[in-house]
Each structure stands twice: as C-alpha cells, then as structure tokens.
Design an enzyme around this catalytic site. Sequence first.
Site, PDB file in Angstrom:
ATOM      1  CB  SER A  61     102.661  57.541  61.811  1.00  0.00           C
ATOM      2  OG  SER A  61     103.287  57.924  63.014  1.00  0.00           O
ATOM      3  CE  LYS A  64     101.049  55.817  65.477  1.00  0.00           C
ATOM      4  NZ  LYS A  64     102.317  56.445  65.083  1.00  0.00           N
ATOM      5  CB  SER A 125      99.277  59.843  64.723  1.00  0.00           C
ATOM      6  OG  SER A 125     100.289  59.082  64.084  1.00  0.00           O
TER       7      SER A 125
END
Length: 388
Positions: A61, A64, A125
Amino acid sequence: MISKILHRSTVAAVIAVALGLGQPVLAQTIETAAKQAVIIDFASGAVLMEKNADELMVPSSMSKLMTVYMVFDKLKSGAWKPGDRLPVSETAWKKHYKSGGSLMFLPINSTASVDELLKGVVIQSGNDACSVLAEAHSGSEEAFAEEETRKSRQLGLTKSVFKNASGWPEPGHVMTARDLSVLARHLIGDFPDYYPLFSQMEFTFNGIKQGNRNPLLYNTPGADGLKTGHTEEAGYGLTASIKRGARRIIIVLNGMSSMKERGEEAQRLAEWAFREWETYPLFKAGEVVVPDAEVWLGEAETVALAAKGDLEVSMQRRNRLDMKVSTVFTGPLPAPIKAGAELGKIVVTAPGMAPVEMPLVAVGNVEKLGFGGRVSAAIRRIIWGAKK
C-alpha cells in the site's frame, strides 16, 4: 575531485574555508532488520542511511502514495475540486469486495467526493477508493497505472512500475525504497496545502470509523505522514516523515516481520537520525561567495560569483569540525559574461559523506573590451603578467 580540477586548469582560483582540523573520521552506521531501507534529509536530500535502497521490492500500500500524488496534481491544477463527486462503478466495487484487502466500504453505484476518497486512501488505505479515483482520472485503472509510471519517471523515480492504483499484489508492480523516499519528498514539497491530510488520525465513512495506520503518528514527536504497507510477500513496510524544529527526515522501511517490529524499528531509526545528524545551511540562492573573480578582456576587471541555489549540507554532528567549503573556477574568466552563467562551483567535503556541489553563477554582465582595449590588456599582461 578539487585537486583533479586544479591539475586540469591553467589557472584556478580556490578559496578554502577550513572549519576545523583533524584526522578523517568514518561515518557511523546503524543496522536495521528491514530488508530494504533508506533515510534521507528532506531539505538537502542527503542520504543518512541506506540498505538495499535500489532493490526492486513489492511496495504494497505504500504505492498508494503515487495515486495520491496524481490526485493532488489534479486538485492543484484546478481540474478537480475537493467536492467533486465521483462514481463507484461495478468494476471498482467487484475488484475489491471479495479480495480481503483494506477498504473504505464504498457502496456500489454510489458516489463519493474527491476529498472523501483521498481520506479513504490516506487514512483508511482503501483499495476501493484507489480504483474509483483511477477510473475517474484515466478511464480505467490499467490506463491510470500506465500514467503513474510515466509520471514517476518525471519525478525522478527511476525504477518504479505500477500495475494498479492500490498496490494490490500483481506481477511487475514494483518500487524501490529510494523511489519511495523521492516520492515522499515530492508530496511534501509540491503540495504543502494538501500534505496535512497525512496526519489526520481517523476518518468515518458509511458509518465506519477507521484510524490512521501510521504507528508513528501515535508515539513519535513530529511524525506527520505518510503511509504503511503490508502483503504476505513484502512483509510490513512504512514510508514516514518526521519534522522537529526546522529539520525533517523521511524514512522508508520494508520487509519487517510484524506491525510491532515496523513501529519500533521506525521509531528507533528516527531517534538515531535526529540525534546523530544535523543539517547545516551554508549559502542562500544569490548569496555572493566570491566577490571579485578576475575577468580577462572585459570592461570590468572583476565579477562577483554567487550560489545558484540554497546550499544545505547534512552530516553527522561529530564530523562538523572537519567540514571544508571550497570554491573552484578557472580564472581569469573570459569576457563576455552574462548574468546567471555558471562559471564554477562550491564544493563541500567532510569525512563520511560524498562531496556536495553547487554551481557558482555570475552576478552581473561583463561586456568584452573593444579591439583597442583588448590589445592594451594583452600588452599589459605580457609586460606585467597576471594580476596579483
């Protein structure tokens, strides 16, 4: 490097400011359990510590952050507004609701504002929020990932390749710790009005409250971002920023064995970086460093040379007294000279760090002498030699 320049030059002007004498001292290092790691100083970009920083890795993540950059860029340009509402397609919804990954819990065929979706990405997230933003940005998540990769090269991320917007495991979706540090630096520097989002502690959407997953926000003074990551293949990772006083550092870790180890290791390395290292401002952009560099065959006999940009140097505090600042340029400088022309450089050296350089530029214009003046100057030089 300076001696090499001196040997190569016919005449070289070197001004050395020795801020201390002593034997060279090797830079201290610190070990880490992370498989990949890098710590940089935000202001200078200096690397304080690294381990396998250029090794391709699964960023989970943490990737991101690239999606957030793309959306921040849309907002800054005015193409999007925070209140713009974006559709949650069936494609985006189906992709994540049976995957077991982190979610913002967007209802299918609903809409959410850009502001809400950004909070869903940064704080919660949410993989679903990433897909919605990607589709609105580029038409499809695949097209968005291709744009991310192209944009990443423009930002100086040399190895990153994106296959989706969320960091969900997919072959070929890779980054490096160094690339993540560069990206974090851009997010902070390019979008100061939007960056505070990363320090928001919680966000409630669709009746579900979720807390920010960055462990440093809860226990480390000065921590204000950025993003965690975790997959089975990659382990636990964190891209973090900590600011104390005028100093800010960026830490990237990946490959940790647990959430506990990730948080403790990041905190330990942050304390080490602030304790052992310091950033020293030396020159401001435009500040005169050499007031009277000699000019050859010019209407003025000298020209001032200034630092092209702000020069800040990061080093371990123990090596501060062994820092040396030199200016290197070949003189006399031949006219004509245009203001802003790069005519030399400042070189900063100290034990345990690579030399740091900054161009020296002319402060003003110096026109070339006419034919008669050039002849007279040449005769004077033959008779009297170089100006002392």
